[in-house]
Design a protein around this motif. Sequence first.
Motif, PDB file in Angstrom:
ATOM      1  N   PHE A  64      22.595  47.199  42.690  1.00 50.69           N
ATOM      2  CA  PHE A  64      23.670  46.288  41.972  1.00 50.69           C
ATOM      3  C   PHE A  64      23.556  44.695  42.636  1.00 50.69           C
ATOM      4  CE2 PHE A  64      25.214  50.454  41.173  1.00 50.69           C
ATOM      5  CZ  PHE A  64      25.769  50.404  40.078  1.00 50.69           C
ATOM      6  N   GLU A  65      23.623  43.756  41.672  1.00 49.15           N
ATOM      7  CA  GLU A  65      23.508  42.302  42.140  1.00 49.15           C
ATOM      8  C   GLU A  65      22.036  42.235  42.691  1.00 49.15           C
ATOM      9  OE1 GLU A  65      25.543  40.005  41.348  1.00 49.15           O
ATOM     10  OE2 GLU A  65      26.953  41.497  40.351  1.00 49.15           O
ATOM     11  N   TYR A  66      21.023  42.610  42.116  1.00 51.21           N
ATOM     12  CA  TYR A  66      19.726  42.710  42.708  1.00 51.21           C
ATOM     13  C   TYR A  66      19.161  41.344  42.597  1.00 51.21           C
ATOM     14  CZ  TYR A  66      15.031  44.345  43.987  1.00 51.21           C
ATOM     15  OH  TYR A  66      13.986  44.551  44.546  1.00 51.21           O
ATOM     16  N   PRO A  67      18.568  40.638  43.545  1.00 50.10           N
ATOM     17  CA  PRO A  67      18.196  39.516  43.361  1.00 50.10           C
ATOM     18  C   PRO A  67      16.562  39.212  43.070  1.00 50.10           C
ATOM     19  CG  PRO A  67      18.089  40.174  45.897  1.00 50.10           C
ATOM     20  CD  PRO A  67      18.602  41.105  45.209  1.00 50.10           C
ATOM     21  N   PHE A  68      16.118  38.352  42.141  1.00 47.62           N
ATOM     22  CA  PHE A  68      14.814  38.119  41.787  1.00 47.62           C
ATOM     23  C   PHE A  68      14.578  36.492  41.950  1.00 47.62           C
ATOM     24  CE2 PHE A  68      15.752  41.873  39.279  1.00 47.62           C
ATOM     25  CZ  PHE A  68      14.315  42.539  39.477  1.00 47.62           C
ATOM     26  N   LYS A  69      13.536  36.331  42.711  1.00 44.31           N
ATOM     27  CA  LYS A  69      13.055  35.019  42.951  1.00 44.31           C
ATOM     28  C   LYS A  69      12.766  33.863  41.707  1.00 44.31           C
ATOM     29  CE  LYS A  69      13.388  35.176  47.626  1.00 44.31           C
ATOM     30  NZ  LYS A  69      14.760  34.432  48.344  1.00 44.31           N
ATOM     31  N   LEU A  70      13.357  32.702  41.741  1.00 41.89           N
ATOM     32  CA  LEU A  70      12.977  31.817  40.926  1.00 41.89           C
ATOM     33  C   LEU A  70      12.100  30.711  41.399  1.00 41.89           C
ATOM     34  CD1 LEU A  70      16.329  31.610  38.662  1.00 41.89           C
ATOM     35  CD2 LEU A  70      14.606  32.727  37.992  1.00 41.89           C
ATOM     36  N   GLU A  71      11.826  29.549  40.803  1.00 35.40           N
ATOM     37  CA  GLU A  71      11.184  28.520  41.240  1.00 35.40           C
ATOM     38  C   GLU A  71      12.213  27.624  42.136  1.00 35.40           C
ATOM     39  OE1 GLU A  71       9.646  26.077  38.006  1.00 35.40           O
ATOM     40  OE2 GLU A  71       8.363  27.751  37.685  1.00 35.40           O
TER      41      GLU A  71
ATOM     42  N   GLY B 278      13.012  28.202  45.123  1.00 34.36           N
ATOM     43  CA  GLY B 278      13.906  28.746  46.190  1.00 34.36           C
ATOM     44  C   GLY B 278      15.196  29.325  45.766  1.00 34.36           C
ATOM     45  N   TYR B 279      15.411  29.237  44.413  1.00 35.04           N
ATOM     46  CA  TYR B 279      16.712  29.885  44.018  1.00 35.04           C
ATOM     47  C   TYR B 279      16.216  31.149  43.548  1.00 35.04           C
ATOM     48  CZ  TYR B 279      18.123  25.081  43.489  1.00 35.04           C
ATOM     49  OH  TYR B 279      18.696  23.583  43.424  1.00 35.04           O
ATOM     50  N   SER B 280      17.474  31.947  43.439  1.00 34.90           N
ATOM     51  CA  SER B 280      17.570  33.318  43.015  1.00 34.90           C
ATOM     52  C   SER B 280      18.163  33.705  41.741  1.00 34.90           C
ATOM     53  CB  SER B 280      17.941  34.211  44.197  1.00 34.90           C
ATOM     54  OG  SER B 280      16.976  34.055  45.331  1.00 34.90           O
ATOM     55  N   TYR B 281      17.800  34.659  40.890  1.00 30.21           N
ATOM     56  CA  TYR B 281      18.638  35.172  39.916  1.00 30.21           C
ATOM     57  C   TYR B 281      19.249  36.332  40.247  1.00 30.21           C
ATOM     58  CZ  TYR B 281      19.159  38.203  35.876  1.00 30.21           C
ATOM     59  OH  TYR B 281      19.554  39.264  35.067  1.00 30.21           O
ATOM     60  N   TYR B 282      20.360  36.893  40.040  1.00 28.25           N
ATOM     61  CA  TYR B 282      20.982  38.209  40.690  1.00 28.25           C
ATOM     62  C   TYR B 282      21.026  39.046  39.198  1.00 28.25           C
ATOM     63  CZ  TYR B 282      21.372  36.393  45.384  1.00 28.25           C
ATOM     64  OH  TYR B 282      21.012  35.817  46.517  1.00 28.25           O
ATOM     65  N   ALA B 283      20.601  40.060  39.096  1.00 24.05           N
ATOM     66  CA  ALA B 283      20.731  41.061  37.901  1.00 24.05           C
ATOM     67  C   ALA B 283      21.872  41.696  38.374  1.00 24.05           C
ATOM     68  CB  ALA B 283      19.374  41.768  37.786  1.00 24.05           C
ATOM     69  N   ASP B 284      22.842  42.263  37.293  1.00 20.65           N
ATOM     70  CA  ASP B 284      23.809  42.690  37.470  1.00 20.65           C
ATOM     71  C   ASP B 284      23.464  44.249  37.982  1.00 20.65           C
ATOM     72  OD1 ASP B 284      25.464  41.063  36.555  1.00 20.65           O
ATOM     73  OD2 ASP B 284      25.830  41.711  34.607  1.00 20.65           O
TER      74      ASP B 284
ATOM     75  N   GLY C  29      22.169  61.534  26.873  1.00 17.52           N
ATOM     76  CA  GLY C  29      20.965  61.983  26.452  1.00 17.52           C
ATOM     77  C   GLY C  29      19.941  60.638  26.523  1.00 17.52           C
ATOM     78  N   LYS C  30      20.455  59.657  26.434  1.00 18.18           N
ATOM     79  CA  LYS C  30      19.637  58.288  26.440  1.00 18.18           C
ATOM     80  C   LYS C  30      18.884  57.838  27.610  1.00 18.18           C
ATOM     81  CE  LYS C  30      22.187  56.390  22.350  1.00 18.18           C
ATOM     82  NZ  LYS C  30      22.561  55.018  21.978  1.00 18.18           N
ATOM     83  N   VAL C  31      17.931  57.215  27.583  1.00 23.74           N
ATOM     84  CA  VAL C  31      16.992  57.058  28.720  1.00 23.74           C
ATOM     85  C   VAL C  31      17.095  55.753  29.111  1.00 23.74           C
ATOM     86  CG1 VAL C  31      14.777  57.457  30.096  1.00 23.74           C
ATOM     87  CG2 VAL C  31      15.872  59.237  28.507  1.00 23.74           C
ATOM     88  N   ILE C  32      17.374  55.037  30.280  1.00 23.61           N
ATOM     89  CA  ILE C  32      16.819  53.658  30.488  1.00 23.61           C
ATOM     90  C   ILE C  32      15.405  53.820  31.213  1.00 23.61           C
ATOM     91  CG2 ILE C  32      17.396  51.392  31.920  1.00 23.61           C
ATOM     92  CD1 ILE C  32      19.469  52.312  29.635  1.00 23.61           C
ATOM     93  N   PRO C  33      14.520  52.914  30.682  1.00 24.73           N
ATOM     94  CA  PRO C  33      13.209  53.072  31.321  1.00 24.73           C
ATOM     95  C   PRO C  33      13.150  52.524  32.787  1.00 24.73           C
ATOM     96  CG  PRO C  33      13.123  52.002  29.329  1.00 24.73           C
ATOM     97  CD  PRO C  33      14.526  51.986  29.695  1.00 24.73           C
ATOM     98  N   PRO C  34      12.124  52.823  33.430  1.00 23.27           N
ATOM     99  CA  PRO C  34      11.798  52.192  34.774  1.00 23.27           C
ATOM    100  C   PRO C  34      11.550  50.707  34.690  1.00 23.27           C
ATOM    101  CG  PRO C  34       9.968  53.647  34.207  1.00 23.27           C
ATOM    102  CD  PRO C  34      10.800  53.577  33.209  1.00 23.27           C
ATOM    103  N   SER C  35      12.002  50.117  35.811  1.00 24.35           N
ATOM    104  CA  SER C  35      11.848  48.755  36.059  1.00 24.35           C
ATOM    105  C   SER C  35      12.707  47.710  35.038  1.00 24.35           C
ATOM    106  CB  SER C  35      10.387  48.304  35.966  1.00 24.35           C
ATOM    107  OG  SER C  35       9.604  49.081  37.102  1.00 24.35           O
ATOM    108  N   THR C  36      13.966  48.254  34.757  1.00 22.97           N
ATOM    109  CA  THR C  36      14.839  47.655  33.719  1.00 22.97           C
ATOM    110  C   THR C  36      15.986  46.760  34.587  1.00 22.97           C
ATOM    111  OG1 THR C  36      14.355  49.408  32.333  1.00 22.97           O
ATOM    112  CG2 THR C  36      16.278  48.021  31.825  1.00 22.97           C
ATOM    113  N   ILE C  37      16.029  45.516  33.908  1.00 27.33           N
ATOM    114  CA  ILE C  37      17.314  44.630  34.354  1.00 27.33           C
ATOM    115  C   ILE C  37      18.477  44.972  33.305  1.00 27.33           C
ATOM    116  CG2 ILE C  37      18.062  42.214  34.543  1.00 27.33           C
ATOM    117  CD1 ILE C  37      15.295  41.547  35.678  1.00 27.33           C
ATOM    118  N   ILE C  38      19.580  45.196  33.872  1.00 27.94           N
ATOM    119  CA  ILE C  38      20.629  45.279  32.991  1.00 27.94           C
ATOM    120  C   ILE C  38      21.564  44.039  33.264  1.00 27.94           C
ATOM    121  CG2 ILE C  38      22.839  46.995  32.266  1.00 27.94           C
ATOM    122  CD1 ILE C  38      21.058  49.249  33.028  1.00 27.94           C
ATOM    123  N   GLU C  39      22.014  43.524  32.115  1.00 29.71           N
ATOM    124  CA  GLU C  39      23.148  42.576  32.363  1.00 29.71           C
ATOM    125  C   GLU C  39      24.507  43.038  31.401  1.00 29.71           C
ATOM    126  OE1 GLU C  39      24.061  39.559  33.584  1.00 29.71           O
ATOM    127  OE2 GLU C  39      21.791  39.712  35.049  1.00 29.71           O
TER     128      GLU C  39
END
Length: 436
Positions: free
Chosen positions: A21-28, A30-36, A48-58
Amino acid sequence: MEEGKYQNLIELFQNKENVEFEYPFKLEKGYSYYADIYVKEECKLPNGKVIPPSTIIEIKERLLFDTLSRYKKLFEENKEKWEVSHFYIFYKESRIPQPFIRQYTNGNFQVHSIDEFFSKEHQAKSYYYYYWYENDDKTIINQARNAVMQNRVTLFLGAGVSRDAGLPAWDSLLEDLLNEYQQKKKSSIGQNNYKSVTDQCANSSIITARYIRTGLDLSSKDYKFIQMIHQSLYKQKGQTHPLIDAIAEAVQKCHQANLNHDIESIITYNYDDLVEQALDKRNVKNLSVYESNRVMQNEFPIYHVHGIIPEQLGSKAITPTAILCEEDYHEVYREAYLWSNIEQLHALNRNTCFFIGFSMTDPNLRRLLDISQKGTEGKANHFVFMQKKPFGSTSSSKQDKENRKIQQQILNELGLNVIWFDKFSDLPKLITKIFN
């Protein structure tokens, strides 16, 4: 992310391994974007639905147009650097039309209603419904701008485009031809009897045109008949053509920018060559297509599906022709593989199309729109500019609005999103706003 509002949704992921949760991804810079939510490995849901691996959710309380465009851009620009495969937006409510939301949804970028996606009862079916958003002009304009940025575009031009340049409406053209009939045949029936003639012809313009042509003892392809149309067509041409200029400038800017998502062609229902003249002034190489003549590389095609009568007759290697009378339309309907029908269907099936200057009453055009809608599950891919007009001479504002609502729903069924405008003088500004 507002955890109080979405506690049940969050709980679906909280007990899963490799979910952050609130996972940070680096931007240009030095800023970061935080995924929900960041789902690192495949995540199976109770329904029964599946969320694929390496998925950002907002997760959003209300979905806005800017939300869609911002996150789509963020994902496209950074997915390789972040090694992210998918991006999901889940929303609680939205006033954005569903057909527009579905334009954004593809294999890697998904936009879903929370209630639909996470419901155990929800089945995998498509819900296409249309909002009445008369007072939400900004949304539809942004939707149109986004469609222009993402797709190749064809402009369909109707009689309103030529009328803006001072050329006659269909009735005025036919009245002029009736006057020619009276003078040449010394007939007692003339321009002042136009309403009586149309009454005799079931108030059909194409039957009226056949009535006049028959009275003149001419074929619809007779050069004398073409000359009469030409005389009426250009006799009151205006000095300024703001709508045609706005269209030509939009084409010019797309071609100067050498965009992959540009205005690919124009399909016009008008006889005149004023668009070609406007493009010539802007040094945009173009070609009038009025038969099955081929377009060469670097030529911008203007398809004249009802024929062409250039202002300077004989100055170009063009054989003037016009689909005006009833028998001409029968030929169009009869030949399923007529080049003009094929070109229109190609554009409708392949591009995002904008209809400018149309009343949308032409039966052949509506037939082609219905044909092109098959297989789209009701998705509205195209746009039409429609002027707000009163329902009747003494209608109330409530009646006017209800009439527009019904008209919009019909046009939605034909695959058209409606951009309403008040005054015809607003149309060039709207064209500039959308295509610039």
